[in-house]
Design a protein around this motif. Structure first.
Motif, PDB file in Angstrom:
ATOM      1  N   GLN A 242       1.561   3.587  -3.282  1.00  0.00           N
ATOM      2  CA  GLN A 242       0.989   4.940  -3.254  1.00  0.00           C
ATOM      3  C   GLN A 242       2.085   5.990  -3.395  1.00  0.00           C
ATOM      4  O   GLN A 242       1.885   7.039  -4.003  1.00  0.00           O
ATOM      5  CB  GLN A 242       0.149   5.145  -1.985  1.00  0.00           C
ATOM      6  CG  GLN A 242      -1.064   4.222  -2.017  1.00  0.00           C
ATOM      7  CD  GLN A 242      -2.122   4.459  -0.953  1.00  0.00           C
ATOM      8  OE1 GLN A 242      -3.275   4.165  -1.190  1.00  0.00           O
ATOM      9  NE2 GLN A 242      -1.743   4.965   0.212  1.00  0.00           N
TER      10      GLN A 242
ATOM     11  N   GLU B 283      11.499  12.480 -11.261  1.00  0.00           N
ATOM     12  CA  GLU B 283      10.283  11.963 -10.606  1.00  0.00           C
ATOM     13  C   GLU B 283       9.855  10.648 -11.279  1.00  0.00           C
ATOM     14  O   GLU B 283       9.417   9.710 -10.609  1.00  0.00           O
ATOM     15  CB  GLU B 283       9.128  12.965 -10.644  1.00  0.00           C
ATOM     16  CG  GLU B 283       9.442  14.391 -10.177  1.00  0.00           C
ATOM     17  CD  GLU B 283       9.906  14.522  -8.730  1.00  0.00           C
ATOM     18  OE1 GLU B 283       9.958  13.505  -8.013  1.00  0.00           O
ATOM     19  OE2 GLU B 283      10.246  15.654  -8.335  1.00  0.00           O
TER      20      GLU B 283
ATOM     21  N   SER C  65      -4.492   8.756  12.479  1.00  0.00           N
ATOM     22  CA  SER C  65      -3.623   7.987  11.579  1.00  0.00           C
ATOM     23  C   SER C  65      -3.839   6.502  11.850  1.00  0.00           C
ATOM     24  O   SER C  65      -3.378   5.972  12.860  1.00  0.00           O
ATOM     25  CB  SER C  65      -2.166   8.396  11.836  1.00  0.00           C
ATOM     26  OG  SER C  65      -1.289   7.456  11.268  1.00  0.00           O
ATOM     27  N   VAL C  66      -4.584   5.832  10.947  1.00  0.00           N
ATOM     28  CA  VAL C  66      -4.951   4.431  11.206  1.00  0.00           C
ATOM     29  C   VAL C  66      -3.752   3.489  11.186  1.00  0.00           C
ATOM     30  O   VAL C  66      -3.709   2.515  11.920  1.00  0.00           O
ATOM     31  CB  VAL C  66      -6.025   3.912  10.212  1.00  0.00           C
ATOM     32  CG1 VAL C  66      -7.387   4.476  10.541  1.00  0.00           C
ATOM     33  CG2 VAL C  66      -5.664   4.204   8.759  1.00  0.00           C
ATOM     34  N   HIS C  67      -2.758   3.779  10.327  1.00  0.00           N
ATOM     35  CA  HIS C  67      -1.619   2.858  10.200  1.00  0.00           C
ATOM     36  C   HIS C  67      -0.445   3.240  11.092  1.00  0.00           C
ATOM     37  O   HIS C  67       0.503   2.467  11.228  1.00  0.00           O
ATOM     38  CB  HIS C  67      -1.118   2.852   8.751  1.00  0.00           C
ATOM     39  CG  HIS C  67      -2.188   2.558   7.748  1.00  0.00           C
ATOM     40  ND1 HIS C  67      -2.768   1.318   7.648  1.00  0.00           N
ATOM     41  CD2 HIS C  67      -2.786   3.335   6.809  1.00  0.00           C
ATOM     42  CE1 HIS C  67      -3.681   1.356   6.667  1.00  0.00           C
ATOM     43  NE2 HIS C  67      -3.725   2.554   6.158  1.00  0.00           N
TER      44      HIS C  67
ATOM     45  N   GLY D 102      -0.006  13.907   6.291  1.00  0.00           N
ATOM     46  CA  GLY D 102      -1.084  12.998   6.667  1.00  0.00           C
ATOM     47  C   GLY D 102      -1.879  13.516   7.843  1.00  0.00           C
ATOM     48  O   GLY D 102      -1.534  14.539   8.448  1.00  0.00           O
TER      49      GLY D 102
ATOM     50  N   LYS E 181       7.597   3.359   9.631  1.00  0.00           N
ATOM     51  CA  LYS E 181       7.636   4.784   9.970  1.00  0.00           C
ATOM     52  C   LYS E 181       8.560   4.948  11.168  1.00  0.00           C
ATOM     53  O   LYS E 181       8.578   4.093  12.050  1.00  0.00           O
ATOM     54  CB  LYS E 181       6.243   5.241  10.408  1.00  0.00           C
ATOM     55  CG  LYS E 181       5.352   5.763   9.312  1.00  0.00           C
ATOM     56  CD  LYS E 181       3.991   6.150   9.919  1.00  0.00           C
ATOM     57  CE  LYS E 181       3.295   7.176   9.084  1.00  0.00           C
ATOM     58  NZ  LYS E 181       1.934   7.462   9.580  1.00  0.00           N
TER      59      LYS E 181
ATOM     60  N   SER F   5      -2.214  13.767  -1.773  1.00  0.00           N
ATOM     61  CA  SER F   5      -3.159  14.885  -1.887  1.00  0.00           C
ATOM     62  C   SER F   5      -2.546  16.106  -2.578  1.00  0.00           C
ATOM     63  O   SER F   5      -3.236  16.839  -3.275  1.00  0.00           O
ATOM     64  CB  SER F   5      -3.612  15.286  -0.479  1.00  0.00           C
ATOM     65  OG  SER F   5      -2.493  15.506   0.361  1.00  0.00           O
TER      66      SER F   5
ATOM     67  N   ASN G  81       9.807  13.840   5.214  1.00  0.00           N
ATOM     68  CA  ASN G  81       9.089  12.580   5.419  1.00  0.00           C
ATOM     69  C   ASN G  81       9.937  11.381   4.962  1.00  0.00           C
ATOM     70  O   ASN G  81       9.834  10.281   5.519  1.00  0.00           O
ATOM     71  CB  ASN G  81       7.760  12.661   4.631  1.00  0.00           C
ATOM     72  CG  ASN G  81       7.124  11.320   4.360  1.00  0.00           C
ATOM     73  OD1 ASN G  81       7.410  10.703   3.333  1.00  0.00           O
ATOM     74  ND2 ASN G  81       6.294  10.849   5.264  1.00  0.00           N
TER      75      ASN G  81
ATOM     76  N   MET H   1       0.403  17.324   3.569  1.00  0.00           N
ATOM     77  CA  MET H   1       1.064  16.153   2.959  1.00  0.00           C
ATOM     78  C   MET H   1       1.481  15.105   3.985  1.00  0.00           C
ATOM     79  O   MET H   1       1.578  13.926   3.675  1.00  0.00           O
ATOM     80  CB  MET H   1       2.358  16.589   2.246  1.00  0.00           C
ATOM     81  CG  MET H   1       2.187  17.092   0.851  1.00  0.00           C
ATOM     82  SD  MET H   1       3.789  17.652   0.236  1.00  0.00           S
ATOM     83  CE  MET H   1       4.594  16.116  -0.190  1.00  0.00           C
TER      84      MET H   1
ATOM     85  N   ARG I 186       0.837  -1.203   0.000  1.00  0.00           N
ATOM     86  CA  ARG I 186       0.000   0.000   0.000  1.00  0.00           C
ATOM     87  C   ARG I 186       0.874   1.257   0.000  1.00  0.00           C
ATOM     88  O   ARG I 186       0.744   2.118  -0.866  1.00  0.00           O
ATOM     89  CB  ARG I 186      -0.903  -0.013   1.235  1.00  0.00           C
ATOM     90  CG  ARG I 186      -1.778   1.209   1.437  1.00  0.00           C
ATOM     91  CD  ARG I 186      -2.437   1.196   2.820  1.00  0.00           C
ATOM     92  NE  ARG I 186      -1.451   1.259   3.893  1.00  0.00           N
ATOM     93  CZ  ARG I 186      -0.871   2.388   4.326  1.00  0.00           C
ATOM     94  NH1 ARG I 186      -1.205   3.546   3.817  1.00  0.00           N
ATOM     95  NH2 ARG I 186       0.038   2.366   5.285  1.00  0.00           N
TER      96      ARG I 186
ATOM     97  N   ILE J 151      -8.672  13.898  -0.908  1.00  0.00           N
ATOM     98  CA  ILE J 151      -8.297  12.487  -1.010  1.00  0.00           C
ATOM     99  C   ILE J 151      -9.401  11.650  -1.661  1.00  0.00           C
ATOM    100  O   ILE J 151      -9.132  10.667  -2.348  1.00  0.00           O
ATOM    101  CB  ILE J 151      -7.956  11.953   0.396  1.00  0.00           C
ATOM    102  CG1 ILE J 151      -6.595  12.497   0.795  1.00  0.00           C
ATOM    103  CG2 ILE J 151      -7.937  10.446   0.437  1.00  0.00           C
ATOM    104  CD1 ILE J 151      -6.111  11.941   2.071  1.00  0.00           C
TER     105      ILE J 151
ATOM    106  N   LYS K  57      -4.486   5.260  -3.501  1.00  0.00           N
ATOM    107  CA  LYS K  57      -4.401   6.719  -3.502  1.00  0.00           C
ATOM    108  C   LYS K  57      -3.078   7.206  -4.093  1.00  0.00           C
ATOM    109  O   LYS K  57      -2.173   6.414  -4.371  1.00  0.00           O
ATOM    110  CB  LYS K  57      -4.474   7.210  -2.058  1.00  0.00           C
ATOM    111  CG  LYS K  57      -5.752   6.841  -1.319  1.00  0.00           C
ATOM    112  CD  LYS K  57      -5.699   7.450   0.093  1.00  0.00           C
ATOM    113  CE  LYS K  57      -7.033   7.403   0.778  1.00  0.00           C
ATOM    114  NZ  LYS K  57      -7.333   6.052   1.319  1.00  0.00           N
TER     115      LYS K  57
ATOM    116  N   ASN L  24       3.084  11.476  12.050  1.00  0.00           N
ATOM    117  CA  ASN L  24       2.743  12.521  11.079  1.00  0.00           C
ATOM    118  C   ASN L  24       2.902  13.921  11.674  1.00  0.00           C
ATOM    119  O   ASN L  24       3.450  14.823  11.031  1.00  0.00           O
ATOM    120  CB  ASN L  24       1.290  12.351  10.605  1.00  0.00           C
ATOM    121  CG  ASN L  24       1.042  11.023   9.894  1.00  0.00           C
ATOM    122  OD1 ASN L  24       1.968  10.243   9.658  1.00  0.00           O
ATOM    123  ND2 ASN L  24      -0.212  10.751   9.551  1.00  0.00           N
TER     124      ASN L  24
END
Ligand code: FAQ
Length: 311
Positions: free
Chosen positions: A39, A74, A204-206, A198, A216, A108, A134, A196, A35, A270, A105, A220
């Protein structure tokens, strides 16, 4: 058995060692990495569009050459990242299909239009600046192929950030109209840039699980704060005003305190309702369909070569 495999995995994570593609890993670790890495890859290739729009209108040949190199970088980041995601067992065609059908996703930040040349400066300065903040910790991510891809990506992002800041510096030292253009770009890109990182940690679910797995390294909110602390003095140096009337330095903590962030707007972007969301997806899907003949030709050529080698 799986218990011993899990113990071995946990031991590697606890020792801060790297997990490699051939190692056993929990399904959820694999899924969250697919994921996140996919993303991230999608963001890199969709992220070519906002600045790509200015390639034909760059103000000089030198600026055009620099911007072309940046946009190509990029694309390269997208390729390393799709490669890293594929080591987890999901083929690239499937990952792209998830992007094109809205099942995965992309960041954003790439759902906003680039209205003036100063936006190219603001993207390099703020968006690449936020990306570095990040991504530097991701060089120490527990999954080896992702961590190694990030090393080169971060070096290139660092060059991108400087070229953006340099555009802003030149505009801010220019005519009144150029200074106004730089300020307008900062006004439009500031809030999206700090989004950006998050949602707030509480939403933050994850976040918690990914911190435990060493994917991580910071939450965030912590990264967002580091970015703001690093960027406010840069805005001062440019003589530009950050569009947050509540922004102030807390003398006790040494950190800047920011005003409320419009998270409803973030979630709306999003969901595909950003100012340029539909255009971004239409361009991406169009490019994929337009490139079908290249993929077919490459596959046919590879098959022909393989057949010739087998004779
Ligand atoms: N946009 O539980 P969390 C670049 C989603 S830089 C869209 O906190 P997590 C360079 C999140 O996916 C940009 N969605 O999630 C460049 C999750 O939804 P899901 C790319 C966002 O993973 C510069 C939900 O919200 N960088 O491309 C965003 O722990 C210039 C809940 O969030 C990366 O991808 C967002 N901003 O933390 C290129 C870095 N934020 O997936 C061209 C790697 C959150 O369950 C030009 N990724 N969501 O459906 C990460 O570090 C993390 O994935 C975070 C999110 C920090 C983005």
């Amino acid at each position: 058995t799986d218990t011993t495999a899990l113990e071995h995995f946990d031991a590697l994570i606890d020792a801060d060692e790297r997990i490699e593609p051939s190692d056993w890993m929990p399904d959820r670790y694999r899924e969250t990495l697919v994921r996140q890495i996919a993303q991230h890859a999608h963001s890199e290739i969709i992220g070519m569009q906002p600045e790509g729009n200015w390639l034909t209108r760059a103000p000089s040949l030198r600026r055009k050459a620099i911007l072309t190199a940046k946009v190509q970088d990029e694309a390269g980041h997208g390729l390393y990242l799709y490669g890293a995601a594929e080591t987890l067992g999901t083929p690239r065609e499937e990952l792209l299909d998830r992007l094109h059908t809205g099942r995965q996703k992309y960041s954003s930040i790439f759902n906003y239009a680039t209205l003036t040349w100063a936006d190219v400066g603001a993207i390099g300065w703020l968006v690449d600046g936020a990306a570095i903040m990040n991504q530097v910790p991701l060089c120490r991510c527990s999954y080896g192929p992702y961590a190694r891809a990030m090393v080169r990506i971060c070096k290139e992002e660092s060059f991108h950030q400087r070229q953006g800041f340099q555009i802003m510096l030149e505009l801010s030292k220019g005519t009144d109209a150029q200074r106004a253009m730089a300020q307008d770009a900062l006004d439009r890109w500031w809030w999206p840039s700090i989004m950006m990182f998050g949602p707030p940690d509480a939403e933050s679910v994850h976040g918690d699980q990914n911190m435990r797995w060493g994917i991580k390294r910071f939450g965030n909110d912590e990264l967002r704060q580091k970015f703001i602390d690093a960027t406010v003095p840069q805005a001062d140096l440019l003589g530009l005003t950050i569009p947050d009337p509540d922004l102030h330095l807390d003398e006790k903590t040494g950190h800047y305190v920011h005003g409320p962030i419009d998270w409803d707007h973030f979630w709306d972007v999003i969901k595909g309702n950003g100012p340029a969301s539909r255009e971004r997806m239409a361009t991406r899907v169009g490019a994929h369909e337009g490139g079908a003949w290249v993929r077919e030709a490459a596959t046919a050529y590879a098959a022909k070569r393989a057949a010739a080698a087998g004779q």
